[in-house]
Design an enzyme around this catalytic site. Structure first.
Site, PDB file in Angstrom:
ATOM      1  N   LYS A  22       2.361 100.233 -59.843  1.00 55.92           N
ATOM      2  CA  LYS A  22       1.424 100.799 -58.823  1.00 55.92           C
ATOM      3  C   LYS A  22       1.564 102.008 -58.811  1.00 55.92           C
ATOM      4  O   LYS A  22       0.811 102.915 -58.994  1.00 55.92           O
ATOM      5  CB  LYS A  22       1.841  99.882 -57.714  1.00 55.92           C
ATOM      6  CG  LYS A  22       0.823 100.484 -56.493  1.00 55.92           C
ATOM      7  CD  LYS A  22       0.549  99.421 -55.529  1.00 55.92           C
ATOM      8  CE  LYS A  22       1.663  99.449 -54.307  1.00 55.92           C
ATOM      9  NZ  LYS A  22       1.605 100.735 -53.454  1.00 55.92           N
ATOM     10  N   ARG A  27      -0.640 107.556 -60.305  1.00 53.61           N
ATOM     11  CA  ARG A  27      -0.347 109.007 -61.008  1.00 53.61           C
ATOM     12  C   ARG A  27      -1.268 109.148 -62.292  1.00 53.61           C
ATOM     13  O   ARG A  27      -1.574 110.035 -62.565  1.00 53.61           O
ATOM     14  CB  ARG A  27       1.005 109.181 -61.247  1.00 53.61           C
ATOM     15  CG  ARG A  27       1.996 109.264 -59.653  1.00 53.61           C
ATOM     16  CD  ARG A  27       3.212 109.082 -59.847  1.00 53.61           C
ATOM     17  NE  ARG A  27       4.179 109.312 -58.688  1.00 53.61           N
ATOM     18  CZ  ARG A  27       4.207 108.429 -57.711  1.00 53.61           C
ATOM     19  NH1 ARG A  27       3.409 107.253 -57.388  1.00 53.61           N
ATOM     20  NH2 ARG A  27       4.937 108.826 -56.622  1.00 53.61           N
ATOM     21  N   GLY A  94      -0.804 104.353 -48.779  1.00 54.40           N
ATOM     22  CA  GLY A  94       0.068 105.206 -48.407  1.00 54.40           C
ATOM     23  C   GLY A  94       0.210 106.302 -49.632  1.00 54.40           C
ATOM     24  O   GLY A  94       0.059 107.556 -49.292  1.00 54.40           O
ATOM     25  N   ASP A 314      11.197  98.974 -51.861  1.00 51.61           N
ATOM     26  CA  ASP A 314      10.112  98.097 -51.699  1.00 51.61           C
ATOM     27  C   ASP A 314      10.733  96.822 -51.888  1.00 51.61           C
ATOM     28  O   ASP A 314       9.819  95.637 -51.505  1.00 51.61           O
ATOM     29  CB  ASP A 314       8.955  98.517 -52.852  1.00 51.61           C
ATOM     30  CG  ASP A 314       8.192 100.008 -52.377  1.00 51.61           C
ATOM     31  OD1 ASP A 314       8.374 100.104 -51.225  1.00 51.61           O
ATOM     32  OD2 ASP A 314       7.732 100.301 -53.358  1.00 51.61           O
ATOM     33  N   ARG A 345       8.928  96.718 -41.651  1.00 50.73           N
ATOM     34  CA  ARG A 345       9.507  95.620 -42.257  1.00 50.73           C
ATOM     35  C   ARG A 345      10.793  94.961 -42.079  1.00 50.73           C
ATOM     36  O   ARG A 345      11.375  93.969 -42.336  1.00 50.73           O
ATOM     37  CB  ARG A 345       9.464  96.139 -43.831  1.00 50.73           C
ATOM     38  CG  ARG A 345       8.170  96.091 -44.412  1.00 50.73           C
ATOM     39  CD  ARG A 345       8.252  96.358 -46.069  1.00 50.73           C
ATOM     40  NE  ARG A 345       6.754  96.432 -46.452  1.00 50.73           N
ATOM     41  CZ  ARG A 345       6.271  96.843 -47.930  1.00 50.73           C
ATOM     42  NH1 ARG A 345       7.291  97.585 -48.289  1.00 50.73           N
ATOM     43  NH2 ARG A 345       5.074  96.730 -48.100  1.00 50.73           N
TER      44      ARG A 345
HETATM   45  C1  S3P Z   1       5.869 105.245 -53.667  1.00 48.87           C
HETATM   46  C2  S3P Z   1       6.983 105.535 -53.015  1.00 48.87           C
HETATM   47  C3  S3P Z   1       7.778 104.938 -51.670  1.00 48.87           C
HETATM   48  C4  S3P Z   1       7.205 103.545 -52.155  1.00 48.87           C
HETATM   49  C5  S3P Z   1       6.021 103.157 -52.068  1.00 48.87           C
HETATM   50  C6  S3P Z   1       5.356 103.880 -53.428  1.00 48.87           C
HETATM   51  C7  S3P Z   1       5.222 106.038 -54.589  1.00 48.87           C
HETATM   52  O1  S3P Z   1       7.140 105.302 -50.510  1.00 48.87           O
HETATM   53  O2  S3P Z   1       7.748 102.720 -51.025  1.00 48.87           O
HETATM   54  O3  S3P Z   1       5.495 101.826 -52.327  1.00 48.87           O
HETATM   55  O4  S3P Z   1       4.313 105.722 -55.462  1.00 48.87           O
HETATM   56  O5  S3P Z   1       5.616 107.163 -54.701  1.00 48.87           O
HETATM   57  P1  S3P Z   1       8.077 106.440 -49.702  1.00 48.87           P
HETATM   58  O6  S3P Z   1       7.626 107.974 -50.550  1.00 48.87           O
HETATM   59  O7  S3P Z   1       7.251 106.460 -48.512  1.00 48.87           O
HETATM   60  O8  S3P Z   1       9.330 106.192 -49.681  1.00 48.87           O
END
Ligand code: S3P
Length: 436
Positions: A22, A27, A94, A314, A345
């Site tokens: 993912k 990216r 996010g 994760d 979580r």
């Molecule tokens: C991610 C970074 C992590 C991870 C998220 C994916 C990323 O989050 O938990 O599932 O792709 O940069 P955080 O940067 O909030 O730790």
């Protein structure tokens, strides 16, 4: 409501390749879009989150062709994005939101971002605050959460920032803003987090140096589109690794799983707990990957502290489940970031595993989990993902150990990262033998 597979007494068997990573899929779209020339992506993760990133760039004038097997991004260069005609929908993602906030800070237009209920509760100040120091401006409603309007600027100062949280999303937002600035940015991490942005940026022709936890990134690079083969997502593979470890008489192979060391904490933790995992073949591309052979094994409790957390962030819901089946008491601390994921979580894992009879004590920054639990529904035969994809899949793995029937509420959340999860799980479950 989804009826879960329970009472799995025959071991998991067979082999499969899990969907693309993912983080790398997001990216590859972002870097492809801001490069010159085409970026061909294979094994892209077509899940709801990654499709949000794709849609956002299409809304900003990037042409993206998508067939079943590949995605072709026609890059427009770092300064070629166009103002979208409407607000960008970040859905539940996010990663899309935080990385976009960084990139949009350095674009010469105004953009509004909004998301679903869960995303609208998650903290964005950790990104908007440092970006404001570079000269970007934001209209933030509420307490630093979505919806946010980004007033981008082409006069961004280079970044000089020490991260107060261990977050690859915040780091990546700052790297992307740094690319838009006219100088060299310095970003200092709190702890090492996943480094996909750094590795991929270098492959696209960006200049980025790393010394310890310090990164130096050159602004205004000429990025050139690249072919990318996305490795399988270790965070998705983790559900089957846990299932094969826990269900007796299992032996499964997972092909081409991403093995970037900033992501393989789960394998290290499981080995400390006594799991039987062998890396069979290694493929050393920009992002390393390999085939994993997992056999069931008895587990024992361990202690996880803040040093362990970023590389398993994760996978912690799954580690909690594994700990319920281990011998002894497992303690996880230094994991306060879990409280600001798609759900809280810590609270949700504790609540849902308690419904199955586990003894879990919540800590402000982690949990204490008693091992040796026989998982069985206590008051209801339902568990709930609470709209969180990783909680939903963890509960589907837990269900394999439960003797009676069990159903999962809000199962569709799993589409956020793994739309074919149940089909793949079924492929590893041998057809029941006819009664003799
Ligand atoms: C991610 C970074 C992590 C991870 C998220 C994916 C990323 O989050 O938990 O599932 O792709 O940069 P955080 O940067 O909030 O730790």
């Amino acid at each position: 409501m989804k009826t879960l597979r329970t009472n799995q007494r025959q071991g998991l068997q067979g082999a499969l390749e899990v969907p693309g990573d993912k983080s790398i899929s997001h990216r590859s779209i972002i870097l492809g879009a801001i490069s010159n020339g085409d970026t061909e992506i294979t094994h892209f993760l077509s899940s709801e989150d990654c499709l949000r990133t794709m849609q956002a760039f299409e809304d900003m004038g990037v042409s993206i062709e998508r067939t079943k097997d590949r995605v072709l991004v026609h890059g427009v260069g770092l300064n070629g994005l166009r103002q979208p005609k409407h607000a960008l929908n970040m859905g539940n993602s996010g990663t899309t939101t935080r990385l976009m906030l960084g990139l949009l800070s350095g674009q010469p237009f105004t953009t509004e971002l909004f998301g679903d209920q869960s995303l609208s509760r998650r903290p964005m100040k950790r990104v908007t605050e440092p970006l404001s120091q570079l000269g970007a401006r934001f209209k933030v409603t509420g307490d630093g959460r979505l919806p946010i309007t980004v007033y981008g600027s082409q006069e961004l100062n280079p970044v000089d920032y020490r991260l107060p949280v261990a977050s690859a999303q915040v780091k990546s937002a700052l790297i992307l803003a740094g690319l838009c600035s006219n100088g060299t940015s310095t970003i200092i991490e709190k702890q090492q987090t996943r480094d996909h942005t750094e590795l991929m940026l270098r492959a696209f022709g960006g200049e980025i140096e790393k010394q310890g936890l310090t990164l130096k990134v050159a602004g205004q690079p000429k990025l050139i589109g690249q072919p990318i083969r996305v490795p399988g997502d270790l965070s998705s593979a983790a559900f089957f690794i846990a299932a094969a470890t826990l269900v007796p008489r299992s032996a499964i192979t997972l092909h081409n799983v991403g093995l970037n060391p900033t992501r393989t904490g789960f394998l290290r933790v499981l080995k400390r707990m006594g799991a039987d995992i062998t890396v069979q073949n290694r493929y050393d591309h920009a992002e390393p990957s390999g085939d994993l052979l997992i056999r069931s094994a008895p587990l024992h409790a361990i202690e996880l502290t803040s040093d362990d957390i970023p590389s398993v962030i994760d996978e912690l819901p799954l580690i909690a489940l594994l700990a319920t089946q281990a011998e002894g008491t497992t303690k996880i601390t230094g994991a306060e970031e879990l409280r600001v994921k798609e759900t809280d979580r810590i609270t949700v894992v504790a609540a849902e595993l308690r419904r199955l009879g586990s003894e879990i004590t919540e800590l402000p920054d982690g949990m204490i989990i008693q091992g040796g639990t026989l998982l069985a529904p206590q008051e209801t035969d339902q568990v709930d993902s609470h709209g969180d994809h990783r909680i939903g899949m963890m509960l589907a793995v837990a269900a394999l150990l439960v003797k009676s029937e069990l159903a999962l509420a809000n199962a569709s959340a799993i589409n956020i990262s793994y739309p074919d999860f149940f089909a793949d799980l079924n492929r590893l479950i041998p057809a029941r033998r006819a009664a003799l």
